[in-house]
Structures are given as C-alpha cells and as structure tokens.
Design an enzyme around this catalytic site. Structure first.
Site, PDB file in Angstrom:
ATOM      1  N   LYS A 145     -43.791  22.908  44.085  1.00 35.67           N
ATOM      2  CA  LYS A 145     -44.308  22.284  43.045  1.00 35.67           C
ATOM      3  C   LYS A 145     -45.719  23.351  42.442  1.00 35.67           C
ATOM      4  CE  LYS A 145     -43.058  17.665  42.874  1.00 35.67           C
ATOM      5  NZ  LYS A 145     -43.926  15.900  43.328  1.00 35.67           N
ATOM      6  N   TYR A 163     -38.615  14.280  34.243  1.00 33.63           N
ATOM      7  CA  TYR A 163     -39.408  13.106  35.062  1.00 33.63           C
ATOM      8  C   TYR A 163     -39.682  11.319  33.575  1.00 33.63           C
ATOM      9  CZ  TYR A 163     -41.890  15.069  38.784  1.00 33.63           C
ATOM     10  OH  TYR A 163     -41.790  15.616  40.103  1.00 33.63           O
ATOM     11  N   ASN A 188     -48.347  17.381  45.493  1.00 34.82           N
ATOM     12  CA  ASN A 188     -47.426  16.877  47.174  1.00 34.82           C
ATOM     13  C   ASN A 188     -46.808  17.772  47.168  1.00 34.82           C
ATOM     14  OD1 ASN A 188     -45.237  16.225  45.154  1.00 34.82           O
ATOM     15  ND2 ASN A 188     -45.516  13.891  45.642  1.00 34.82           N
ATOM     16  N   HIS A 212     -40.044  18.755  44.768  1.00 34.04           N
ATOM     17  CA  HIS A 212     -39.195  17.783  44.351  1.00 34.04           C
ATOM     18  C   HIS A 212     -38.362  17.525  44.885  1.00 34.04           C
ATOM     19  CE1 HIS A 212     -37.569  14.832  41.807  1.00 34.04           C
ATOM     20  NE2 HIS A 212     -37.158  15.898  41.378  1.00 34.04           N
ATOM     21  N   GLU A 269     -30.375  16.134  37.646  1.00 36.43           N
ATOM     22  CA  GLU A 269     -31.599  17.113  37.370  1.00 36.43           C
ATOM     23  C   GLU A 269     -30.857  18.755  38.040  1.00 36.43           C
ATOM     24  OE1 GLU A 269     -34.880  14.231  39.481  1.00 36.43           O
ATOM     25  OE2 GLU A 269     -33.750  15.790  40.634  1.00 36.43           O
TER      26      GLU A 269
HETATM   27  N1  UDP Z   1     -46.655   9.945  41.841  1.00 35.49           N
HETATM   28  C1  UDP Z   1     -48.238  10.402  41.747  1.00 35.49           C
HETATM   29  N2  UDP Z   1     -48.701   9.093  40.979  1.00 35.49           N
HETATM   30  C2  UDP Z   1     -47.742   7.692  42.275  1.00 35.49           C
HETATM   31  C3  UDP Z   1     -46.606   8.204  42.709  1.00 35.49           C
HETATM   32  C4  UDP Z   1     -45.575   8.798  42.376  1.00 35.49           C
HETATM   33  O1  UDP Z   1     -48.574  11.186  40.738  1.00 35.49           O
HETATM   34  O2  UDP Z   1     -48.319   6.824  42.388  1.00 35.49           O
HETATM   35  C5  UDP Z   1     -46.103  11.667  41.159  1.00 35.49           C
HETATM   36  C6  UDP Z   1     -45.731  12.329  43.060  1.00 35.49           C
HETATM   37  O3  UDP Z   1     -45.750  13.793  42.461  1.00 35.49           O
HETATM   38  C7  UDP Z   1     -44.424  12.212  42.794  1.00 35.49           C
HETATM   39  C8  UDP Z   1     -43.639  12.224  41.483  1.00 35.49           C
HETATM   40  O4  UDP Z   1     -44.848  11.890  40.620  1.00 35.49           O
HETATM   41  O5  UDP Z   1     -43.274  12.874  43.913  1.00 35.49           O
HETATM   42  C9  UDP Z   1     -42.528  11.316  40.859  1.00 35.49           C
HETATM   43  O6  UDP Z   1     -42.573  10.070  41.569  1.00 35.49           O
HETATM   44  P1  UDP Z   1     -41.469   9.415  42.462  1.00 35.49           P
HETATM   45  O7  UDP Z   1     -41.879   8.448  43.013  1.00 35.49           O
HETATM   46  O8  UDP Z   1     -40.346   9.259  41.469  1.00 35.49           O
HETATM   47  O9  UDP Z   1     -41.921  10.058  44.022  1.00 35.49           O
HETATM   48  P2  UDP Z   1     -40.936  11.246  44.945  1.00 35.49           P
HETATM   49  O10 UDP Z   1     -39.666  10.980  44.510  1.00 35.49           O
HETATM   50  O11 UDP Z   1     -40.460  12.409  45.033  1.00 35.49           O
HETATM   51  O12 UDP Z   1     -41.299  11.328  46.610  1.00 35.49           O
HETATM   52 MG    MG Z   2     -38.493  10.602  42.555  1.00 33.29          MG
END
Ligand code: UDP
Ligand code: MG
Length: 137
Positions: free
Chosen positions: A9, A49, A112, A115, A126
C-alpha cells in the site's frame, strides 16, 4: 497451487519498505506470478473496495489508496490466500501477531501497509481487476 492478490500500500511504498516486504514474500515460499507499480485513480480505488462502500472508513480509505503509487502482486503458493493473510497479520496492527508485516510496518488500522484477498471468490475478482492472463507467469 493457489493464487492470491496482494498490494503493497501507499504508506509502505512511500517509506521504501517494498523491498523488505517482497523479501518476506519470497522467504515465506510465495512465487511472484505478477507484479507492477501503479498509481490508482480515486475511481479505481472505489471499484476495488466496492464491498466496503457503505462503511464509515470508505472515503478515507479510497483517498489513502490513491494518494501515491502502490505495488500490486499476484502471489502463488499452496494455500496462498490463507498463508498471505497470516503473513500480513490482523487489519489493526495493534492486534497483529509479532513478526507479521502489519505489526512490523503498519502506521495504523488504515495505513496498514498491505492488502490480501480474504477468500477464493475475492481473489477471483481482485486478480483480474489488475492483471490480464498474459501478465501472470
Ligand atoms: N480500514 C480502515 N478502518 C477500519 C477497517 C479497515 O481504514 O476500521 C481499511 C484498512 O486499510 C483495511 C481496509 O480498509 O486494510 C479493508 O478493510 P478490511 O476489513 O477488508 O481489512 P483487510 O482485509 O485489509 O484486513
Ligand atoms: Mg479485506
């Protein structure tokens, strides 16, 4: 063999952590089937997303993901989807296991660093969002 989709990212590319993350990918037995550096448009981030479009973090997330370049990857390995999620760690780095990418590199729950697809159906959406069949080897 299974394929998953990964992103290094913007926060990680900006801080020049791509090399360290790619090293962890290879050290953990993944083969890089496809890789490119791109900068997402806001619309492309929103499309990627779209499952999160009703979530409160959606707008900030799409702004973050399009603010600077990312490295998109197709990774191959037995059990690639689950194993890449394990190597990344929990979404919130505060909850991530020691030694995971998010524990070691993430700034916060949004920025974070990485992805990963969360299921075969997700990977099936994806991977072709970013790669044509001819780009995967
Ligand atoms: N995210 C965020 N706040 C939250 C949860 C998620 O900003 O409370 C962002 C974070 O970058 C995350 C992405 O949205 O990686 C997608 O969320 P998801 O729940 O799918 O998490 P992931 O699959 O990436 O672990
Ligand atoms: Mg996710």
């Amino acid at each position: 063999m299974e394929r998953t989709f990964a992103i290094i990212k913007p926060d990680a590319v900006e801080r020049k952590l791509a090399g360290q993350i790619l090293a962890r990918i290879e050290e953990n037995g993944f083969t890089i089937a496809g890789m490119k550096k791109i900068q997402l448009t806001r619309k492309q981030a929103e499309g990627f997303y779209c499952v999160h479009s009703e979530r409160p973090f959606f707008n900030d997330l799409c702004a973050f993901m399009s603010r600077s370049p990312v490295i998109v990857l197709c990774l191959e390995k037995e059990n690639a989807i689950a194993d890449w999620r394990t190597l990344m760690g929990a979404t919130n780095p505060a909850n991530a296991e020691p030694g995971t990418i998010r524990k070691d590199f993430a700034v916060n729950i949004e920025e974070n660093s990485s992805h990963g697809s969360d299921a075969p159906e997700t990977a099936a959406f994806e991977i072709p969002y970013f790669f044509s069949a001819l780009e995967l080897v």
